[in-house]
Design an enzyme around this catalytic site. Structure first.
Site, PDB file in Angstrom:
ATOM      1  N   PHE A 127       0.867  -1.282  -0.042  1.00 60.20           N
ATOM      2  CA  PHE A 127      -0.044   0.053  -0.085  1.00 60.20           C
ATOM      3  C   PHE A 127       0.785   1.229   0.005  1.00 60.20           C
ATOM      4  CE2 PHE A 127      -2.882   2.874   1.849  1.00 60.20           C
ATOM      5  CZ  PHE A 127      -4.231   2.481   1.469  1.00 60.20           C
ATOM      6  N   ASP A 198       1.613  -5.178   8.599  1.00 58.61           N
ATOM      7  CA  ASP A 198       0.653  -4.450   8.702  1.00 58.61           C
ATOM      8  C   ASP A 198      -0.470  -5.330   8.523  1.00 58.61           C
ATOM      9  OD1 ASP A 198      -1.319  -2.841   7.741  1.00 58.61           O
ATOM     10  OD2 ASP A 198      -0.236  -1.650   6.685  1.00 58.61           O
ATOM     11  N   TYR A 223     -10.784   0.859  11.111  1.00 59.14           N
ATOM     12  CA  TYR A 223     -12.112   1.337  10.647  1.00 59.14           C
ATOM     13  C   TYR A 223     -12.399   0.469   9.358  1.00 59.14           C
ATOM     14  CZ  TYR A 223      -8.309   3.384   7.773  1.00 59.14           C
ATOM     15  OH  TYR A 223      -7.003   3.633   7.046  1.00 59.14           O
ATOM     16  N   LYS A 224     -11.720  -0.612   9.053  1.00 56.13           N
ATOM     17  CA  LYS A 224     -12.044  -1.686   7.955  1.00 56.13           C
ATOM     18  C   LYS A 224     -12.736  -2.733   8.726  1.00 56.13           C
ATOM     19  CE  LYS A 224      -8.195  -0.088   5.235  1.00 56.13           C
ATOM     20  NZ  LYS A 224      -6.839  -0.080   4.950  1.00 56.13           N
ATOM     21  N   ARG A 371     -13.108  -4.184  -6.627  1.00 57.42           N
ATOM     22  CA  ARG A 371     -12.966  -5.018  -5.319  1.00 57.42           C
ATOM     23  C   ARG A 371     -13.980  -5.030  -4.221  1.00 57.42           C
ATOM     24  NH1 ARG A 371      -8.894  -2.340  -0.977  1.00 57.42           N
ATOM     25  NH2 ARG A 371     -10.681  -0.971  -0.719  1.00 57.42           N
TER      26      ARG A 371
END
Ligand SMILES: *Cc1c(COP(=O)(O)O)cnc(C)c1O
Length: 412
Positions: A127, A198, A223-224, A371
């Protein structure tokens, strides 16, 4: 065909031990939300917890709430609730900052533990924020550090005795490919380097066993799949062997052993708490604390089984209904798949937007990936069947080629 598939899916929903968990979320009945991997939905418990923090604690308790409402140790208590989801023990996880900042802290702390080594390895497909912060902190390590971003299959060949640490994301944000947490950590340790993971796309989506893998540092956002709310605090895990050894590169008073002694020099609080820098964001922590209720008592093996069943069903239906039209980039192999499925298509952005217009929310990742996240606490088997039916309708009707979708919005 759809009727039969829907009836079968309904039967699987009836038998699903996690089916009632959806009730914890404030989701409209007819919304198919396949973007919990980007922003998890609001839970009723979060709303209640934030309401209490606002009204009773801040509104009435005012500054006294630091003591009476347990605000001071909320980062530790929330960390302890995340711990079982990542195979960590009590006192090993703290909620703080946001992920990019936490990664900076973990990487700098790890570099200090390997002072004689000068290379950091990461995945070229990592990322972007992970790559930016890695490049930036490498220039601030107090010694020359070389960051090498390589294709993940080449990493092992570059694990020589100059490597201080390897930083990788466990589940790839684009493809949903999952790496072998224990296997990679063991390889890195065999080379004498440290492992920083991560867990942004893992926590709350797949079982993670940090202690079993014997990793060094791990961080993730909440928050995912943890549904902590937009910009919710991140978390940091520090292996017990490094607690009291690894130092916070950005020390602040709230990580001090005695914040209210106002001492001129920094003495770290015991354990992972020493990595806290600033005053905790109480309203955000309250939202996260509430969201974690949805995971209470959930067996992660059951969660994983449902996640794989949902993604298997999506892959099989797309194979069957849209042969050759979308290019699956997510591994079919269970051991290499996280909790999302991604397909490549030249009009991926238009496909995602046309689905959103139909009440099916996924997202687009440049340059050409559509996605879809299958968060097992609230996605139903019938949602998968309906999602694919909408996808077929979008492609058959050419809805994805609508001129409205030629320009991309700021957030995709
Ligand atoms: C979502 C995500 C981030 C987000 O970082 P923030 O600092 O919370 O904005 C970082 N890394 C990965 C791999 C992610 O998936």
């Amino acid at each position: 065909m759809d009727d039969r598939a829907r009836t079968d899916a309904r039967a699987r929903d009836e038998a699903d031990p996690l089916a009632r968990r959806r009730d914890a979320f404030d989701l409209p009945e007819d919304l198919i939300y396949l973007d919990g991997n980007s922003l998890g939905p609001l839970t009723h418990a979060s709303r209640a917890r934030v309401g209490a923090a606002l009204n009773a604690q801040w509104g009435r308790g005012l500054v006294g709430s630091w003591n009476t409402a347990g605000w001071m140790d909320l980062p530790d208590r929330v960390g302890d609730r995340i711990a079982p989801l990542i195979g960590a023990g009590p006192g090993q996880v703290v909620a703080l900052d946001t992920l990019t900042l936490v990664l900076a802290k973990a990487v700098l702390a790890a570099l200090d533990l390997r002072p004689e080594r000068s290379t950091v390895l990461t995945d070229v497909a990592n990322f972007h924020t992970d790559r930016y912060i890695l490049d930036a902190v490498a220039t601030r390590a107090g010694r020359p550090i070389r960051v090498r971003a390589l294709p993940r299959e080449d990493l092992a060949a570059h694990l020589d005795d100059t490597v201080a640490l390897v930083m990788l994301t466990h589940v790839d944000f684009r493809t949903g490919e999952m790496l072998d947490l224990a296997g990679v950590t063991a390889q890195v340790h065999a080379a004498g380097a440290l492992m920083v993971w991560d867990l942004a796309h893992s926590t709350g989506a797949v079982p993670v066993d940090l202690r079993g893998a014997d990793a060094d540092f791990a961080a993730g956002c909440t928050y995912k799949y943890l549904n902590g709310g937009p910009g919710a605090p991140a978390f940091l895990w520090v292996a017990p062997r490094w607690q009291g050894v690894a130092a916070n590169p950005l020390p602040g008073w709230l990580g001090h052993a005695r914040p209210f002694a106002f001492e001129p020099a920094f003495t770290a609080a015991p354990g992972v708490r020493g990595f806290v820098t600033s005053t905790p964001s109480i309203l955000a922590l309250a939202a996260l604390d509430g969201a974690l209720d949805a995971f209470d008592g959930v067996d992660l093996a059951v969660l994983r089984a449902k996640s794989l069943a949902l993604s298997d069903e999506a892959i099989a239906l797309v194979d069957e209904r849209l042969p050759g039209q979308l290019d699956l980039v997510t591994p079919r192999e269970h051991a290499r798949r996280g909790s999302q499925v991604s397909w490549r298509h030249p009009d991926a952005y238009g496909i995602v937007q046309a689905l959103i217009a139909r009440g099916v929310v996924g997202d687009f990742r440049a340059p050409d990936i559509a996605r879809f996240g299958f968060a097992p606490l609230f996605v139903r088997h019938v949602d998968v069947v309906d999602f694919v039916a909408h996808l077929v309708a979008v492609l058959e009707g050419g809805e994805h080629r609508d001129a409205r979708y030629a320009l991309h919005q700021a957030v995709t």
